[in-house]
Write a protein that holds these residues in place. Structure first.
Motif, mmCIF file in Angstrom:
data_model
loop_
_atom_site.group_PDB
_atom_site.id
_atom_site.type_symbol
_atom_site.label_atom_id
_atom_site.label_comp_id
_atom_site.label_asym_id
_atom_site.label_seq_id
_atom_site.Cartn_x
_atom_site.Cartn_y
_atom_site.Cartn_z
ATOM 1 N N UNK A 111 0.837 -1.217 0.000
ATOM 2 C CA UNK A 111 0.000 0.000 0.000
ATOM 3 C C UNK A 111 0.864 1.256 0.000
ATOM 4 N N UNK A 112 0.293 2.358 -0.479
ATOM 5 C CA UNK A 112 1.038 3.590 -0.620
ATOM 6 C C UNK A 112 1.637 4.093 0.676
ATOM 7 N N UNK A 113 0.917 3.952 1.801
ATOM 8 C CA UNK A 113 1.414 4.453 3.077
ATOM 9 C C UNK A 113 2.699 3.749 3.508
ATOM 10 N N UNK A 114 2.888 2.523 3.035
ATOM 11 C CA UNK A 114 4.114 1.773 3.346
ATOM 12 C C UNK A 114 5.144 1.961 2.239
ATOM 13 N N UNK A 115 4.689 1.900 0.999
ATOM 14 C CA UNK A 115 5.609 1.922 -0.137
ATOM 15 C C UNK A 115 6.291 3.272 -0.318
#
Length: 349
Positions: A111-115
């Protein structure tokens, strides 16, 4: 007649220095503009209007300023400690290709928040690594880092060129040499709808504020300034010179690599050899215009972006080459160097 070093420089003199330099550069460039047959004041008005006259142009100027802030900070941090990092262009490209490789091959499903944080960190680490090599050569073999960082720019760009034409080539690019795109989740959020202005601008400004605090209010900031002003004196006073330079190199290279990551994740979405129109080299000009002040870097980057974006519109309106922007920026650097000299020295008869 002789030059005598000033014992004290007033705040007003330090603030006025870049303003005088830019004014002198605009005056000199105005002569060339007049020779080209264009009205000088109208040309400068059109540059300003083309850069900020509409919502689209204003957001494009701020988007262009974002990587310039980061590469300007990279140069300012390094130069302050007398580490001559001329390799921000190569560090930018290495950070960019690292982000494209990691997102397309390994992290694309996250997900974007991790990536997004992971990719920004990887981009910074890539740029950091490329600067630590010349620093090691300087500390171990006293090799001039001006030469090694400059030459590594070409090595990095050629490496990127090879990768985007082989293992990282996008099969959907119809033969055009570009990398596989980063995942959609890895793209930085837009600050304004229907524009290219992205979160990278906020990241760059926050980093400038943090660096300004670090340089003026922390022990490391004092040590890095001491390393730049008088390395032998710093060692005598107990400053760990090698350790300080390693940290400076990590920050400087990391910022340049971060500029590449932000440009890919915020604007392009993929890497080509035309990703940067010279952001790394322009960052040196930005840092000098700012007198190596992190907060000044933000304003200097905005000025430089204004010249580059605004000159295109001015060129179309008046029919003179847009290269006048390069002339203005180059003259700003030269006049800034002269102005800085006279803030440090006075003439005595």
């Amino acid at each position: 007649m002789r030059f005598e070093r000033r014992e004290h420089r007033s705040i007003a003199l330090v603030i006025a220095t870049p303003l005088i330099a830019i004014g002198a550069a605009l005056a000199l460039a105005g002569v060339l503009t007049a020779v080209a047959g264009a009205p000088v004041l109208e040309a400068y008005w059109l540059i300003l209007k083309s850069a900020f006259g509409s919502r689209l142009s204003a957001t494009e100027t701020l988007t262009r300023a974002t990587p310039l802030i980061l590469t300007g900070l990279a140069a300012a941090v390094a130069f302050r400690a007398r580490l001559w990092n001329i390799g921000a262009e190569g560090q930018l490209y290495l950070g960019a290709i690292t982000v494209a490789w990691a997102s397309s091959q390994f992290l694309g499903d996250l997900p974007g928040l991790v990536q997004i944080p992971l990719l920004l960190l990887l981009g910074a680490l890539a740029g950091m690594t490329l600067l630590l090599v010349p620093l090691w050569m300087r500390l171990r073999f006293t090799v001039d880092e001006v030469v090694t960082t400059l030459l590594l720019n070409f090595v990095a760009v050629l490496l990127v060129s090879m990768l985007i034409d082989t293992v990282l080539k996008d099969p959907m690019a119809f033969g055009w040499p570009q990398s596989q795109p980063v995942a959609d989740a890895a793209m930085l959020p837009k600050l304004l709808a229907r524009s290219r202005l992205h979160l990278g601008l906020g990241i760059a400004v926050v980093l400038a504020i943090v660096l300004a605090f670090v340089q003026s209010r922390t022990v490391f900031g004092m040590q890095s300034r001491a390393a730049g002003l008088n390395p032998e004196g710093a060692v005598f006073a107990g400053v760990p010179l090698k350790g300080t330079l390693v940290i400076v190199a990590c920050i400087s290279g990391g910022l340049a690599g971060l500029a590449g990551a932000v440009e890919v994740m915020g604007v392009q979405g993929y890497v080509t050899t035309e990703l940067s129109p010279g952001f790394g080299y322009s960052g040196i000009v930005v840092a000098m215009l700012a007198n190596l002040n992190p907060l000044g870097v933000v304003l200097a980057a905005l000025f430089t972006a204004t010249m580059f974006v605004g000159a295109d519109g001015m060129s179309r309106s008046l029919g003179i080459p847009s290269y006048i922007a390069d002339v203005i920026v180059a003259l700003s650097l030269l006049t800034m160097l002269v102005a800085v000299f006279f803030t440090q020295y006075r003439i005595r008869r």
